[in-house]
Scaffold this active site. Structure first.
Site, mmCIF file in Angstrom:
data_model
loop_
_atom_site.group_PDB
_atom_site.id
_atom_site.type_symbol
_atom_site.label_atom_id
_atom_site.label_comp_id
_atom_site.label_asym_id
_atom_site.label_seq_id
_atom_site.Cartn_x
_atom_site.Cartn_y
_atom_site.Cartn_z
ATOM 1 N N GLU A 138 0.780 -1.253 0.000
ATOM 2 C CA GLU A 138 0.000 0.000 0.000
ATOM 3 C C GLU A 138 0.809 1.298 0.000
ATOM 4 O O GLU A 138 0.493 2.218 0.750
ATOM 5 C CB GLU A 138 -0.952 0.006 1.210
ATOM 6 C CG GLU A 138 -1.858 -1.209 1.273
ATOM 7 C CD GLU A 138 -2.783 -1.218 2.507
ATOM 8 O OE1 GLU A 138 -2.621 -0.370 3.387
ATOM 9 O OE2 GLU A 138 -3.653 -2.093 2.569
ATOM 10 N N GLU A 245 -6.404 -10.688 -0.712
ATOM 11 C CA GLU A 245 -7.216 -10.392 0.479
ATOM 12 C C GLU A 245 -8.700 -10.298 0.110
ATOM 13 O O GLU A 245 -9.418 -9.412 0.575
ATOM 14 C CB GLU A 245 -6.756 -9.071 1.128
ATOM 15 C CG GLU A 245 -5.268 -9.008 1.409
ATOM 16 C CD GLU A 245 -4.835 -7.763 2.199
ATOM 17 O OE1 GLU A 245 -5.694 -7.040 2.732
ATOM 18 O OE2 GLU A 245 -3.614 -7.532 2.266
HETATM 19 C C1 HAH Z 1 -5.566 -4.405 4.314
HETATM 20 N N1 HAH Z 1 -5.653 -3.011 4.103
HETATM 21 C C2 HAH Z 1 -4.200 -4.815 4.867
HETATM 22 O O1 HAH Z 1 -3.311 -5.159 3.815
HETATM 23 C C3 HAH Z 1 -4.301 -6.007 5.818
HETATM 24 O O2 HAH Z 1 -3.042 -6.219 6.390
HETATM 25 C C4 HAH Z 1 -5.303 -5.763 6.911
HETATM 26 O O3 HAH Z 1 -5.366 -6.873 7.805
HETATM 27 C C5 HAH Z 1 -6.612 -5.449 6.323
HETATM 28 C C6 HAH Z 1 -6.696 -4.842 5.125
HETATM 29 C C7 HAH Z 1 -6.801 -2.570 3.382
HETATM 30 C C8 HAH Z 1 -7.241 -1.163 3.563
HETATM 31 C C9 HAH Z 1 -6.571 -0.232 4.333
HETATM 32 O O4 HAH Z 1 -5.461 -0.590 4.964
HETATM 33 C C10 HAH Z 1 -7.031 1.081 4.479
HETATM 34 C C11 HAH Z 1 -8.159 1.450 3.857
HETATM 35 C C12 HAH Z 1 -8.848 0.538 3.093
HETATM 36 C C13 HAH Z 1 -8.390 -0.759 2.963
#
Ligand code: HAH
Length: 337
Positions: A138, A245
């Site tokens: 990200e 995911e």
């Molecule tokens: C994900 N982010 C992460 O990769 C994962 O490690 C976590 O457990 C859940 C979701 C998705 C995300 C974010 O971090 C911020 C906003 C929207 C989506």
């Protein structure tokens, strides 16, 4: 909970054996509460939180591998593949990493040394268990024209932290497949920025082998066309793709309603149609998609029960709260070819 003998429906991992691996995010609680479901239907796992920086490396001199080791042992016991998640991220990362211990900020050189030593230790430890790592998670900015999201990493080290992380991971385990992972990956604006980053890494000869499409989708968005275009664009770089995911929320991202106590039949039907259409599309791209991992396994546990609306329940998976197959599962079981 369903016992092993209660599973009579076809296993997901068998249904898609000719296409891609089928994974689930797990934690030390769910390998117990969902153990039979995981062992029957899935052939890959990812630690939901237990391999994130703050969990493995809370203080400079302290590594805590207990829970991550438990998950790796579960994968070994059941002959499952394991993905590693995640080495570099702006969230769930220990504060000490960016601090100089004297109230200031660490230098660029020291930060990269700390990163190298973390990656060496973690990737080295799981060499025999983990075949693919989300090396960088990200870093692309969601909105606007800036490519990279503001973060401590960027502020202290400049954009070079990204290639450095891949180089360190490749040195620690030359066999491991190294992924860049992000969400909103199918939205055109962010897709193009992710593509730009990957293209530039490849042009610099950085060891990046794949792109992780997080696929935190909902029953309305993204569109099938957007997903198809994103797949084709990433694949045109010669990278392998994984859905890392996947979940299919029953709410639009902006929707704040919190009154539903159970999923209405129409939403479950819509969800089933979406899953069917998406997996039909994914199968078309089986040559470039090597794995599809859900960010959980059944509706009794999902991070979406608290995000983005705290305390609101969601029902994003193929199995219900009692681990029984939902309409969406039956639709996937009926896919031909
Ligand atoms: C994900 N982010 C992460 O990769 C994962 O490690 C976590 O457990 C859940 C979701 C998705 C995300 C974010 O971090 C911020 C906003 C929207 C989506």
């Amino acid at each position: 909970m369903r016992e092993s003998k209660d599973f009579t429906e076809p296993a997901l991992k068998t249904l898609f054996a000719g296409d891609f691996r089928i994974g689930a995010a797990v934690n030390p609680h769910t390998i117990r509460s969902q153990g039979h479901l995981l062992a029957y239907h899935f052939n890959s796992i990812t630690a939901e939180n237990e391999m994130k920086f703050e969990r493995l490396h809370p203080e400079e001199e302290v590594y805590r591998f207990g829970e991550a080791d438990e998950l790796a042992a579960f994968a070994r016991k059941h002959g499952m593949a394991m993905r590693g998640h995640t080495l570099v991220w702006h969230n769930q990362t220990s504060e000490w990493l960016f601090a100089d211990g004297k109230g200031g900020t660490v230098s660029r050189e020291a930060l990269l040394e700390r990163l190298e030593s973390h990656i060496h230790k973690v990737v080295g430890r799981y060499k025999d268990d983990i075949y693919a790592w989300d090396v960088v998670n990200e870093v692309i900015a969601d909105e606007g024209e800036e490519l990279l999201r503001p973060s401590k990493w960027l502020e202290i080290a400049g954009p070079g932290f990204i290639s450095a992380a891949f180089e360190f991971a490749h040195a620690a385990d030359p066999q491991a497949l190294l992924f860049y992972n992000d969400y909103n990956e199918s939205h055109p604006h962010k897709r193009d920025k992710i593509y730009t980053l990957l293209k530039s890494l490849l042009e610099q000869g950085v060891p990046v082998h794949g792109v992780g499409l997080q696929a935190h989708w909902n029953v309305y968005d993204p569109s099938l066309d957007e997903v198809r275009t994103a797949i084709e664009k990433y694949a045109s770089l010669g990278l392998q793709l994984q859905l890392t995911e996947l979940d299919m929320s029953v709410f639009r991202f902006e929707d704040r309603r919190a009154d539903l106590k159970a999923p209405p039949a129409e939403l479950l039907e819509l969800q089933a149609q979406r899953y069917e259409a998406m997996f039909r599309l994914l199968k078309e791209y089986r040559e470039v998609i090597s794995s599809v991992t859900f960010w959980g396994a059944a509706d009794d546990y999902t991070w979406l029960n608290d995000f983005p609306v705290r305390g609101r329940k969601n029902w994003p998976f193929l199995f219900d709260e009692g681990h029984q197959p939902k309409a969406a599962f039956h639709r996937l079981a009926g896919l031909k070819g």
